[in-house]
Write an enzyme that holds these catalytic residues in place. Structure first.
Site, short mmCIF file in Angstrom:
data_model
loop_
_atom_site.label_atom_id
_atom_site.label_comp_id
_atom_site.label_asym_id
_atom_site.label_seq_id
_atom_site.Cartn_x
_atom_site.Cartn_y
_atom_site.Cartn_z
N ARG A 38 44.12 23.54 36.81
CA ARG A 38 45.53 23.25 37.08
C ARG A 38 45.90 21.86 36.56
NH1 ARG A 38 47.37 24.03 43.20
NH2 ARG A 38 46.30 22.03 43.45
N LYS A 78 51.61 19.81 39.03
CA LYS A 78 51.43 18.85 40.11
C LYS A 78 51.66 17.44 39.55
CE LYS A 78 48.67 18.93 44.29
NZ LYS A 78 49.56 19.69 45.18
C1 LIG Z 1 49.62 20.86 45.99
C2 LIG Z 1 50.82 21.68 46.27
C3 LIG Z 1 50.74 22.89 46.98
C4 LIG Z 1 49.47 23.40 47.62
O1 LIG Z 1 48.48 23.70 46.68
P1 LIG Z 1 46.96 23.86 47.11
O2 LIG Z 1 46.25 24.05 45.83
O3 LIG Z 1 46.85 25.04 47.98
O4 LIG Z 1 46.59 22.61 47.84
C5 LIG Z 1 51.91 23.62 47.13
N1 LIG Z 1 53.09 23.19 46.65
C6 LIG Z 1 53.20 22.01 45.98
C7 LIG Z 1 54.53 21.60 45.47
C8 LIG Z 1 52.07 21.22 45.77
O5 LIG Z 1 52.19 20.07 45.11
#
Ligand SMILES: *Cc1c(COP(=O)(O)O)cnc(C)c1O
Length: 343
Positions: A82, A184
């Site tokens: 990711r 992210k």
């Molecule tokens: C990090 C994040 C999540 C959760 O992702 P995980 O991989 O399950 O920790 C969900 N939504 C947003 C906007 C995020 O930044």
């Protein structure tokens, strides 16, 4: 490694400096070999790309101790992948996912004394991140980058028991169509701060962001994906190109189908149909699932039958199965548990 003298049960979610962090620098088109260092401070030029144009991305995962005393992380390869996707969208160099897992492993090993013991509910939060570091004044991607990982011990999410959340449908947008909602990046969080401060001021725990184009469909909150359970027991999650692909949510959907034998569906979820669901939860690394008791859409209250006291039954089964897999009490699908140290 000897455990640090920390009151594990009473840890919160605040930064605590640990011994070592990982750093790799990108210069002249290549990453260096990387190293563990002690200095927690970063010195950079006043005109660094990250400071001027917010060129920064991150990941979040946890290391914890399983029932049989191993230190493990959960599906770190997916965080590495990711982060490569985030880098590509932000015109940043990719840090190879295999190297990412190796760097996470090195960093956790070097801070093993901070990994909370089994049963404490606490964990060692791992924060990989990358940012443009050379001076950039004309608008363009930086040429030099730093990839780093720090760790910090954090307490159990449901301290003092589970409390279902109350969420409001936000008047702000989180992610534009064809924007950056699916990666992210710090920028998605910077622009959500006003919305979350406003939500808290109005007595809500979180924001539900509808899709920005039509404002009729459920997307996610500022930092967690939605799961719903229908009255027939089917697990539904919203489909959208502008939702961040949560690793927890993808794992829960797999658990629902393959461990609990439930029907699962990823599809458009309309605000109009929220009232028909039996249960609602938010998923992410921090809590695995937090139950949602109530969603308020501008004066209209949608109260889920699971109520404001406990997790709904299916939500609880999902939570117990996934945390059981993570803690080594239930056999994990191949490749889900990455062992960092076996005692
Ligand atoms: C990090 C994040 C999540 C959760 O992702 P995980 O991989 O399950 O920790 C969900 N939504 C947003 C906007 C995020 O930044």
């Amino acid at each position: 490694m000897e455990k640090k003298n920390i009151d594990w049960e009473n840890l919160g979610f605040a930064y605590i400096k640990t011994d070592k962090r990982y750093v790799s620098n990108y210069k002249d088109g290549a990453w260096d070999e990387g190293a563990l260092i002690e200095d927690a401070d970063i010195t950079m030029n006043e005109c660094a790309g990250v400071l001027q144009y917010a060129q920064t991305i991150f990941e979040g995962l946890k290391a914890y101790t399983t029932e049989d005393g191993r230190i493990v992380t959960f599906r770190p390869d997916l965080n590495g992948q990711r982060m490569m996707d985030s880098a590509a969208r932000m015109e940043m160099p990719q840090f190879d996912a295999g190297r990412f897992v190796d760097a996470v492993t090195q960093t956790v090993r070097a801070n093993a004394g901070y990994v909370p013991p089994y049963g404490s509910g606490a964990s060692l939060y791992i924060r990989p991140y990358m940012f443009g570091i050379n001076p950039v004044i004309g608008v363009k991607p930086a040429d030099e980058y730093q990839f780093r990982i720090f760790t910090t011990p954090v307490g159990p999410y449901f301290k003092g028991g589970v409390k279902p959340l109350t969420i409001c449908v936000s008047d702000f947008d989180r992610a534009a169509p064809r924007g950056t909602g699916h990666i992210k990046a710090g920028l998605n969080y910077a622009m959500s701060l006003h919305a979350i401060v406003s939500a808290h001021a109005n007595g809500f725990d979180e924001n539900l962001y509808p899709d920005s184009a039509t404002r009729t469909k459920v997307e996610e909150t500022g930092g967690a994906n939605f799961l719903f359970v229908t009255k027939e027991g089917k697990v539904v999650t919203p489909h959208s190109e502008t939702i961040l692909p949560s690793i927890t949510r993808r794992s829960l959907m797999y658990v629902a189908e393959h461990y609990l034998g439930l029907e699962v569906e990823e599809r458009d979820v309309y605000l109009d149909e929220l009232k028909d669901f039996a249960e609602c939860g938010l998923c992410g690394t921090a809590a695995v699932i937090s139950p949602v008791g109530k969603i308020v859409d501008h004066g209209q209250e949608i109260c889920f039958p699971s109520g404001m006291e406990q997790m709904g039954e299916t939500t609880r089964k999902l939570y117990e199965t996934l945390t059981g897999i993570q803690m080594g009490q239930i056999e994990a699908p191949k490749g889900w548990i990455h062992v960092i140290e076996s005692m």
